[in-house]
Design a protein around this motif. Structure first.
Motif, mmCIF file in Angstrom:
data_model
loop_
_atom_site.group_PDB
_atom_site.id
_atom_site.type_symbol
_atom_site.label_atom_id
_atom_site.label_comp_id
_atom_site.label_asym_id
_atom_site.label_seq_id
_atom_site.Cartn_x
_atom_site.Cartn_y
_atom_site.Cartn_z
ATOM 1 N N GLN A 1 -10.149 2.891 -3.970
ATOM 2 C CA GLN A 1 -9.919 1.823 -2.949
ATOM 3 C C GLN A 1 -8.483 2.475 -2.323
ATOM 4 O O GLN A 1 -7.506 2.306 -3.159
ATOM 5 C CB GLN A 1 -9.760 0.590 -3.443
ATOM 6 N N MET B 1 -2.902 -2.160 -7.128
ATOM 7 C CA MET B 1 -4.134 -1.454 -7.111
ATOM 8 C C MET B 1 -3.984 -0.333 -8.184
ATOM 9 O O MET B 1 -2.893 0.289 -8.461
ATOM 10 C CB MET B 1 -4.328 -0.910 -5.798
ATOM 11 N N TYR C 1 -7.277 -2.897 -0.380
ATOM 12 C CA TYR C 1 -8.090 -3.896 -1.155
ATOM 13 C C TYR C 1 -9.381 -4.123 -0.633
ATOM 14 O O TYR C 1 -9.443 -4.724 0.478
ATOM 15 C CB TYR C 1 -7.072 -5.190 -1.368
ATOM 16 N N ASN C 2 -10.587 -4.263 -1.495
ATOM 17 C CA ASN C 2 -11.765 -4.461 -0.958
ATOM 18 C C ASN C 2 -12.416 -3.471 -0.129
ATOM 19 O O ASN C 2 -13.324 -3.596 0.680
ATOM 20 C CB ASN C 2 -11.775 -5.896 -0.517
ATOM 21 N N ASN D 1 -4.531 -9.965 -3.133
ATOM 22 C CA ASN D 1 -6.184 -10.140 -3.463
ATOM 23 C C ASN D 1 -6.586 -11.283 -2.768
ATOM 24 O O ASN D 1 -5.960 -12.062 -2.242
ATOM 25 C CB ASN D 1 -6.255 -10.208 -5.088
ATOM 26 N N ALA E 1 -0.941 -4.652 -3.236
ATOM 27 C CA ALA E 1 -1.871 -5.469 -2.251
ATOM 28 C C ALA E 1 -1.899 -6.978 -2.606
ATOM 29 O O ALA E 1 -1.341 -7.509 -3.572
ATOM 30 C CB ALA E 1 -3.197 -4.924 -2.430
ATOM 31 N N TYR F 1 0.717 -1.308 -0.183
ATOM 32 C CA TYR F 1 -0.124 -0.218 -0.010
ATOM 33 C C TYR F 1 0.684 1.251 0.063
ATOM 34 O O TYR F 1 0.226 2.460 0.186
ATOM 35 C CB TYR F 1 -0.971 -0.046 1.103
#
Length: 211
Positions: free
Chosen positions: A191, A158, A194-195, A150, A148, A116
């Protein structure tokens, strides 16, 4: 956490109202905190018998070296208007110790990337002083690609993220001011993790006091 740091650069006045700066910074950082997804986090609830695979993060402490190539330009466009552009290009070299390497070589190594951390950061900023009471500001920040993990446990980059914000300061007394800021003005669901989408449109209000 910074065990060694070196920086140097060059400042120059391009014109009577334009200043520019080019620089480089090198740092050795120990035990820095990174967030990496934990793929083995499950939970169940009394309401049903299902077991849910939830998104969670591990705190990963790691050592790394980082080189930042820096550039900024500041323009005094008017007596009351300042415009600035800042750019940082970042290169990370991870230095994990041998005792934290994964036992299974097929697993994603949570210690081999600066999770990140953006590959670059660019900011465009404007500040306008209407009078002694009111000040206004706006900024646009672009974060470059970030590594990141997944849901399949694979390392993935990302997409860049853009945030635009506006704000105002109201001077109440000599050392006291009220402020209001609106972040993510266009309500973009980019984002940062992630997510986990950003919070969207955000309003901040508060007070500033100079000691």
């Amino acid at each position: 956490k910074t065990s060694f740091e070196f920086q140097g650069g060059l400042k120059a006045r391009v014109a009577n109202n334009i200043d520019a700066h080019l620089g480089v910074r090198y740092r050795t950082i120990k035990n820095s905190v990174f967030y990496a997804p934990d793929r083995d986090f499950y939970a169940s609830y009394e309401e049903d018998a299902a077991v849910y695979h939830l998104q969670a993060f591990d705190l990963v402490f790691n050592n790394y070296n980082v080189v930042n190539f820096l550039a900024d330009v500041r323009w005094k466009a008017m007596e009351k208007l300042d415009i600035a552009a800042e750019l940082s290009i970042n290169s990370y070299t991870m230095k994990p110790s041998a005792d934290i390497m994964p036992a299974d070589p097929t697993e994603t190594n949570l210690y081999d990337k600066a999770w990140y951390k953006p590959s670059f950061t660019m900011t465009l900023r404007g500040d306008y002083e209407l009078n002694e009471t009111w000040k206004f500001n706006s900024a646009m920040t672009l974060l470059g690609k970030r590594w990141a993990v997944n849901p399949r446990g694979e390392a993935e980059q990302m997409k860049p993220a853009v945030d635009f914000q506006v704000g105002a300061d109201y001077r109440i007394q000599k050392d006291l001011a009220a402020f209001a800021e609106v972040h993510n003005v266009f309500h973009q669901k980019y984002q940062l993790f992630y997510n986990y989408p950003s919070a969207g449109f955000e309003l901040f209000v508060g007070l500033k006091y100079k000691f």
